[in-house]
Design a protein around this motif. Sequence first.
Motif, PDB file in Angstrom:
ATOM      1  N   ARG A   1      -5.596  12.781  -3.612  1.00 59.77           N
ATOM      2  CA  ARG A   1      -5.165  11.384  -3.680  1.00 59.77           C
ATOM      3  C   ARG A   1      -5.112  10.920  -5.135  1.00 59.77           C
ATOM      4  O   ARG A   1      -5.658  11.553  -6.016  1.00 59.77           O
ATOM      5  CB  ARG A   1      -6.148  10.467  -2.928  1.00 59.77           C
TER       6      ARG A   1
ATOM      7  N   SER B   1       0.834  -1.199   0.000  1.00 58.70           N
ATOM      8  CA  SER B   1       0.000   0.000   0.000  1.00 58.70           C
ATOM      9  C   SER B   1       0.865   1.244   0.000  1.00 58.70           C
ATOM     10  O   SER B   1       1.963   1.248   0.576  1.00 58.70           O
ATOM     11  CB  SER B   1      -0.855  -0.026   1.267  1.00 58.70           C
TER      12      SER B   1
ATOM     13  N   ASP C   1      -4.563  12.315   8.677  1.00 64.01           N
ATOM     14  CA  ASP C   1      -4.608  12.476   7.223  1.00 64.01           C
ATOM     15  C   ASP C   1      -3.425  13.302   6.718  1.00 64.01           C
ATOM     16  O   ASP C   1      -2.955  14.209   7.406  1.00 64.01           O
ATOM     17  CB  ASP C   1      -5.895  13.202   6.811  1.00 64.01           C
TER      18      ASP C   1
ATOM     19  N   TYR D   1      -1.897  -0.843  10.897  1.00 64.47           N
ATOM     20  CA  TYR D   1      -2.178  -1.417   9.575  1.00 64.47           C
ATOM     21  C   TYR D   1      -1.003  -1.141   8.631  1.00 64.47           C
ATOM     22  O   TYR D   1      -0.470  -2.048   7.982  1.00 64.47           O
ATOM     23  CB  TYR D   1      -3.479  -0.830   8.985  1.00 64.47           C
TER      24      TYR D   1
HETATM   25  C1  WQD Z   1      -9.360  10.075   0.774  1.00 63.46           C
HETATM   26  C2  WQD Z   1      -9.556  11.566   0.976  1.00 63.46           C
HETATM   27  C3  WQD Z   1      -9.886  12.194   3.271  1.00 63.46           C
HETATM   28  C4  WQD Z   1     -13.718  10.144   3.775  1.00 63.46           C
HETATM   29  C5  WQD Z   1      -6.908   5.090   3.230  1.00 63.46           C
HETATM   30  C6  WQD Z   1      -5.883   4.369   4.059  1.00 63.46           C
HETATM   31  C7  WQD Z   1      -4.810   3.774   3.196  1.00 63.46           C
HETATM   32  C8  WQD Z   1      -5.375   2.950   2.033  1.00 63.46           C
HETATM   33  C9  WQD Z   1      -6.547   3.595   1.359  1.00 63.46           C
HETATM   34  C10 WQD Z   1      -5.108   0.602   2.367  1.00 63.46           C
HETATM   35  C11 WQD Z   1      -8.799  12.123   2.189  1.00 63.46           C
HETATM   36  C12 WQD Z   1     -11.128  12.489   2.455  1.00 63.46           C
HETATM   37  C13 WQD Z   1     -12.541  10.641   3.263  1.00 63.46           C
HETATM   38  C14 WQD Z   1     -14.773  11.043   4.087  1.00 63.46           C
HETATM   39  C15 WQD Z   1     -13.401  12.862   3.322  1.00 63.46           C
HETATM   40  N1  WQD Z   1      -5.835   1.666   2.415  1.00 63.46           N
HETATM   41  N2  WQD Z   1     -12.388  11.988   3.051  1.00 63.46           N
HETATM   42  N3  WQD Z   1     -14.569  12.384   3.847  1.00 63.46           N
HETATM   43  O1  WQD Z   1      -6.997   8.283   3.556  1.00 63.46           O
HETATM   44  O2  WQD Z   1      -5.977   8.161   1.255  1.00 63.46           O
HETATM   45  O3  WQD Z   1      -6.273   6.114   2.509  1.00 63.46           O
HETATM   46  O4  WQD Z   1      -7.468   4.142   2.295  1.00 63.46           O
HETATM   47  O5  WQD Z   1      -3.923   0.465   2.250  1.00 63.46           O
HETATM   48  O6  WQD Z   1      -4.004   3.022   4.022  1.00 63.46           O
HETATM   49  O7  WQD Z   1      -5.312   5.287   4.971  1.00 63.46           O
HETATM   50  O8  WQD Z   1      -8.298   7.284   1.607  1.00 63.46           O
HETATM   51  O9  WQD Z   1     -10.655   7.290   0.948  1.00 63.46           O
HETATM   52  O10 WQD Z   1     -10.078   7.387   3.411  1.00 63.46           O
HETATM   53  O11 WQD Z   1      -9.644   9.381   1.974  1.00 63.46           O
HETATM   54  O12 WQD Z   1     -13.274  14.081   3.124  1.00 63.46           O
HETATM   55  O13 WQD Z   1     -15.852  10.649   4.580  1.00 63.46           O
HETATM   56  O14 WQD Z   1     -10.938  11.808   1.245  1.00 63.46           O
HETATM   57  O15 WQD Z   1      -9.662  13.186   4.219  1.00 63.46           O
HETATM   58  O16 WQD Z   1      -8.375  13.422   1.848  1.00 63.46           O
HETATM   59  P1  WQD Z   1      -6.840   7.566   2.286  1.00 63.46           P
HETATM   60  P2  WQD Z   1      -9.734   7.759   2.025  1.00 63.46           P
END
Ligand code: WQD
Length: 337
Positions: free
Chosen positions: A230, A124, A294, A148
């Motif tokens: 992202r 990841s 984050d 994790y």
């Molecule tokens: C993306 C963006 C949030 C939810 C996580 C894990 C990582 C990987 C993938 C496995 C960020 C924003 C999110 C919400 C929001 N998993 N957001 N409102 O954080 O890049 O990664 O999942 O390996 O380990 O940490 O992905 O989809 O959670 O968030 O504003 O309800 O969306 O702050 O900027 P992330 P995410």
Amino acid sequence: MNVLLTGGAGYIGTHTAVELLQAGHEVVVVDSLVNSHEEALRRVERITGRTLTFHRADCTDPEAMRAVFDRHDIDAVIHLAGLKAVGESVQQPLRYYRNNLNALLTLCETMDAAGVRDLVLSSSATVYGDPDRMPITEDTRLSTTNPYGSSKLFSEQILDDLATSDPRWNIISLRYFNPIGAHASGLIGEDPQGVPNNLFPYIAQVASGRRERLSVFGDDYDTPDGTGVRDYLHVVDLANGHLAAVDHLADAPGHRVYNLGTGQGTSVMEGLRAFERATGSPIPYEVVGRRPGDIAVCYADPSAAARDLGWKAVLTIDDACRDGWRWQSANPGGFAG
Ligand code: WQD
Ligand code: NAD
């Protein structure tokens, strides 16, 4: 090829199984169903018109794993089985380390005993922590911020040591960025239990009326619109990355690592707008405070995978939103109905 897919009933596993079967491979799935449903595998068979073999077993169980290798002449293993919820891993670190590390150790010991040493691992982008340079190349310094992520980093280190100890191993770790979307058939997709942690499953549930509004976690980041950025890649592109890796395992012995991403950064607001284009309706949201832990920006340099594996993401975020919405609207209650 006979490919063993651990965690094959899950989100990425089912999409990978479809691409493997459609490419003519035989697929054996081992999954404990701790975070998935057997129905998902029936859907894989429906999409492809082919059958796969399923063993409901835990990868941490040495006897069950040995039985699988005794029964099948496995050529290569794609190891996706694991627990993946970041927040839960902070609450239950021992469960995460036990599951994710014991599964890998048991799998590698069983493979070694069976003389199978071709392995692709789900890693990841979380292993990069909070890097200061974008796009992220594979030689970026590694660090993690939660159990994790540490379980993925330790997994890579274990595979480094294993490959150093015995040159017969061919191992590729794939560092996924943010997989989203679903198969174009709408028959399989992401099926989170409870409240979704990730952005796109949450948006999809707001769009379908299951949740009231999206909470946008912060609009004061140092990004063009202030929201987090992202690298979202279509899960079918990601699935095809596994086929490319399996095809190139024999190119070089040892343990190699590759980013799988698009190379493009997309903000939370851009993602929301893309999903609105797919549904044709506005999606309610409110800006709230930042989510602890984050980072502002994270996107891949995917050029090493293009060079060595011949893999590139080809689908767009609009494709992913269209397919994700098709899955969500046809299956509002997920596989359990
Ligand atoms: C993306 C963006 C949030 C939810 C996580 C894990 C990582 C990987 C993938 C496995 C960020 C924003 C999110 C919400 C929001 N998993 N957001 N409102 O954080 O890049 O990664 O999942 O390996 O380990 O940490 O992905 O989809 O959670 O968030 O504003 O309800 O969306 O702050 O900027 P992330 P995410
Ligand atoms: P998922 O939860 O949908 O799939 C994982 C599967 O593994 C599930 O079907 C679960 O039942 C199974 N499983 C877990 N522990 C097991 C064990 N000990 N024995 C047998 N089966 C077990 O998750 P996913 O999104 O498909 O993720 C697959 C892999 O990719 C995981 O290793 C995850 O950490 C990694 N990954 C996922 C993402 C993401 O955003 N989805 C990003 C980077 C890496």
